[in-house]
Every structure is written in structure tokens, then in C-alpha cells.
Design a protein around this motif. Structure first.
Motif, short mmCIF file in Angstrom:
data_model
loop_
_atom_site.label_atom_id
_atom_site.label_comp_id
_atom_site.label_asym_id
_atom_site.label_seq_id
_atom_site.Cartn_x
_atom_site.Cartn_y
_atom_site.Cartn_z
N GLY A 254 -7.53 -50.07 19.24
CA GLY A 254 -8.75 -49.95 18.44
C GLY A 254 -9.58 -51.21 18.52
N HIS A 255 -8.92 -52.36 18.36
CA HIS A 255 -9.62 -53.64 18.51
C HIS A 255 -10.20 -53.78 19.92
CE1 HIS A 255 -6.61 -55.03 15.30
NE2 HIS A 255 -7.79 -55.16 14.73
N GLN A 256 -9.39 -53.40 20.89
CA GLN A 256 -9.81 -53.55 22.28
C GLN A 256 -11.06 -52.71 22.59
OE1 GLN A 256 -6.32 -53.19 24.96
NE2 GLN A 256 -5.09 -53.92 23.24
N PHE B 73 -19.93 -59.76 18.14
CA PHE B 73 -18.84 -60.39 17.41
C PHE B 73 -17.86 -59.33 16.90
CE2 PHE B 73 -17.52 -62.41 13.19
CZ PHE B 73 -16.45 -63.10 13.77
N VAL B 74 -16.58 -59.57 17.16
CA VAL B 74 -15.52 -58.67 16.69
C VAL B 74 -14.57 -59.48 15.81
CG1 VAL B 74 -13.67 -57.08 17.35
CG2 VAL B 74 -15.68 -57.34 18.84
N PRO B 75 -14.71 -59.38 14.47
CA PRO B 75 -13.79 -60.10 13.58
C PRO B 75 -12.48 -59.34 13.42
CG PRO B 75 -15.53 -59.04 12.32
CD PRO B 75 -15.77 -58.68 13.75
N THR B 76 -11.35 -60.00 13.63
CA THR B 76 -10.04 -59.35 13.49
C THR B 76 -9.09 -60.27 12.74
OG1 THR B 76 -8.74 -60.18 15.36
CG2 THR B 76 -10.44 -58.54 15.87
N MET B 77 -7.96 -59.68 12.33
CA MET B 77 -6.88 -60.49 11.76
C MET B 77 -5.71 -60.54 12.74
SD MET B 77 -6.90 -60.25 7.64
CE MET B 77 -6.16 -58.66 7.43
N GLY B 78 -6.00 -60.26 14.01
CA GLY B 78 -4.98 -60.37 15.03
C GLY B 78 -4.08 -59.15 15.10
N ASN C 111 0.50 -39.40 17.68
CA ASN C 111 0.70 -38.48 16.55
C ASN C 111 -0.47 -38.48 15.58
OD1 ASN C 111 1.01 -41.00 15.42
ND2 ASN C 111 2.90 -40.52 14.32
N ASN C 112 -1.58 -39.13 15.97
CA ASN C 112 -2.82 -39.20 15.18
C ASN C 112 -2.76 -40.17 14.00
OD1 ASN C 112 -4.69 -37.53 16.57
ND2 ASN C 112 -3.55 -35.72 15.87
N LEU C 113 -1.73 -41.00 13.92
CA LEU C 113 -1.73 -42.08 12.95
C LEU C 113 -2.84 -43.06 13.33
CD1 LEU C 113 -0.46 -43.83 10.66
CD2 LEU C 113 1.05 -44.80 12.43
N ALA C 114 -3.68 -43.42 12.35
CA ALA C 114 -4.77 -44.37 12.63
C ALA C 114 -4.17 -45.71 13.05
CB ALA C 114 -5.63 -44.55 11.38
N MET C 115 -4.66 -46.26 14.17
CA MET C 115 -4.14 -47.53 14.65
C MET C 115 -4.44 -48.63 13.65
SD MET C 115 -4.68 -47.63 18.75
CE MET C 115 -3.78 -46.46 19.78
N SER C 116 -3.43 -49.45 13.40
CA SER C 116 -3.55 -50.55 12.44
C SER C 116 -2.52 -51.61 12.81
CB SER C 116 -3.28 -50.04 11.02
OG SER C 116 -3.13 -51.13 10.12
N GLU D 23 -14.18 -47.60 12.05
CA GLU D 23 -14.49 -46.65 10.98
C GLU D 23 -13.33 -46.47 10.00
OE1 GLU D 23 -16.85 -42.51 11.22
OE2 GLU D 23 -14.82 -42.40 12.02
N LYS D 24 -12.10 -46.83 10.42
CA LYS D 24 -10.95 -46.67 9.51
C LYS D 24 -11.19 -47.40 8.20
CE LYS D 24 -7.13 -48.99 10.27
NZ LYS D 24 -6.85 -49.76 9.02
N ASP D 25 -11.80 -48.58 8.29
CA ASP D 25 -12.11 -49.36 7.10
C ASP D 25 -13.52 -49.03 6.62
OD1 ASP D 25 -9.63 -51.02 7.02
OD2 ASP D 25 -10.38 -51.67 8.96
#
Length: 282
Positions: A36-38, A26-31, A182-187, A150-152
Motif C-alpha cells: 500500500g505504501h509502495q 510527499f508520502v508520510p509513513t510510520m515505516g 484474503n482482502n485484509l486491508a494492508m497495514s 483511503e484505509k485511514d
């Protein structure tokens, strides 16, 4: 590809698929799905017989009404992305009414104090909202494994605590942070940034790496002050908090111990858009 908009229909369908030996990922997301989600979905499909992805912008975890209103909603594009990864993935996109049955309120949780640190300190009630929706999703999907980024990191620790306290039969799998060039965490919130802001936001990870280097030979207090000074020089980004904490307890580091694992946590605002990131310091 199967898409469900109601929890009852999803539960009925899953009951026809699951056997004694089958596993559900299960992968819970907010869309507003990104790479990262993928990556979470790909890992789930490799490790489980069935994979479910939820797309639900949960209102009870937003303490800022404007943030909730402006949160990107891209359901049609998200469904295409899920299908491209694996058409056998099951998508679940319920309504607020279906999930909360007309009472859009979070229930109170006791996470042994984890909820009062960092994010919880600056977003009152946030983790009650997270706990409420994740617990309900787990009860609907009944996953064998659930995948989180891991970001969260604080959220993951809190969900693990909720699973432990409620004796839920699910394994929490934590996956690495995916980063932009540029190493910005995907969000999903990155979609709200202008091109210039998005390019400049690479400084967040650059400062985190600098903090890691500083912390190796300095105290947490000196490292934190160095980070604050870096952001004082910056005209685009405003630091909300930077904290060095014990990975397990999330307790703020006052004095370094060789036997503990430490992690840096950061929250930054740019044009009223809130970005978070984290890095291991060991």
C-alpha cells in the motif's frame, strides 16, 4: 539514494533541488512499509519531479503505550524497499528529538468536530498528535502533493481540514486501499498478527461487504446490529466499533438520505492488536 536523519539537512537539500516549476510529492509513513505504501510512492513519482518519503513512528498519536512500544520498526528493510521502487526517492527518517525539539507534546487542534467521531472517540488525543506531526512534516518538506491511503479515511478528512484551516499550499491525494489475498486491508500492524490470525482476519472485509448489502435495503441501525451479531459469533475478533457515517462530515447516519454518500467504518481487536477498515456504501 539520499537518506536524511535531520530536518535541517533535508530542508537545505530540497532547497537546492526545487525550482519555480518543479513539484514535490510527499508520502508520510510510520515505516514497516507494505505494498500500500509502495503504491503511494509509485503514484508520487509519476506525478511529481521530486518524491520524499518520511519514516517516523510518531509518539504523540499513540494513546496506548504498549501499541507504541510494539509498533514494528524496520528502517533498514524500508530503505531497501524505497530504493527498489525508485532510487531517486528521498528518505527522511528523523529522530523524535529532532521533530519535537525535546518537547514530545502535541498541540491542540480544532477540526470542526471531525476529531470526536469514531477513532477520536476511542483514542483520545490521537488526532491532535496526527495534526501536530503532519503539519510539521508539511512545513519541512513543503510538498506540492501529499499521498494518503483511503484505509485511514477519517484521518484523511482531518488532514484536509487542517490544510484548509491553516491555509497550507498542498493538495491531498487519496489512494485506494491495498488488500492482502484474503482482502485484509494492508497495514503495518498486520506484521504483529500470527499466521492464523492474519488468515482469519479476512472476515473483517467479508462482514463489511455483508453490511454494504444489508444497508441497501435496511436502516443504518439494523445494519449495525447485524454487524455486531456477526462478531458475537466470532471467538478470535472483538469489535470495538462499527459505524455508518456521512463521508463528508463523518456524522453518524441516523436516517438515510438519497443525496448523501455513506461509508462504513470498523475497528476490531485481535490479541490486543487493533485493525481498522472502511468501505463505501454507495
Amino acid at each position: 539514494m539520499q537518506i536524511f536523519y535531520g530536518k535541517a539537512a533535508l530542508m537545505d537539500y530540497l532547497s537546492t533541488l526545487k525550482t519555480t516549476n518543479s513539484s514535490i510529492g510527499f508520502v508520510p509513513t510510520m515505516g514497516a512499509l507494505h505494498e500500500g505504501h509502495q503504491s503511494l510512492m509509485l503514484q508520487s513519482t509519476k506525478e511529481n519531479d521530486i518524491t520524499v518519503v518520511s519514516i517516523f513512528v510518531n509518539p504523540t498519536q499513540f494513546n496506548n503505550p504498549e501499541d507504541l512500544e510494539k509498533y514494528p520498526r524496520t528502517l533498514d528493510a524500508d530503505i531497501i524497499k524505497i530504493s527498489n521502487i525508485n532510487p531517486n526517492i528521498i528518505a527522511f527518517a528523523p529522530t523524535v528529538h529532532d521533530m519535537y525539539e525535546g518537547k514530545t507534546l502535541s498541540q491542540p487542534f480544532d477540526f470542526d468536530g471531525l476529531e470526536n467521531k469514531m477513532e477520536g472517540k476511542f483514542r483520545p488525543g490521537h488526532f491532535d498528535g496526527v495534526g501536530t506531526i503532519v503539519k510539521r512534516l508539511f512545513e519541512i518538506v513543503k510538498p506540492t502533493r501529499a499521498y494518503f491511503g483511503e484505509k485511514d479515511f477519517q484521518q484523511v478528512q482531518i488532514i484536509k481540514k487542517m490544510v484548509e484551516k491553516n491555509h497550507l499550499q498542498v493538495t491531498i491525494v487519496v489512494c485506494p486501499i491495498h488488500r492482502e489475498i484474503n482482502n485484509l486491508a494492508m497495514s503495518s500492524r498486520n506484521e504483529r498478527l500470527t499466521l492464523h490470525e492474519r488468515e482469519e482476519a479476512g472476515i473483517i472485509y467479508k462482514i463489511l461487504n455483508g453490511a454494504k448489502a444489508k444497508f441497501s435495503n435496511n436502516s443504518a441501525e439494523k445494519t449495525t446490529q447485524w454487524v455486531k451479531n456477526q462478531f458475537k459469533k466470532n471467538k478470535i475478533f472483538t469489535l470495538e466499533y462499527f459505524e455508518i457515517a456521512d463521508e463528508k462530515t463523518l456524522t453518524t447516519c441516523k436516517r438515510k438520505s438519497k443525496n448523501k454518500k455513506y461509508r462504513a467504518f470498523i475497528a476490531v481487536f485481535v490479541n490486543n492488536i487493533r485493525l481498522i477498515d472502511t468501505i463505501s456504501l454507495n
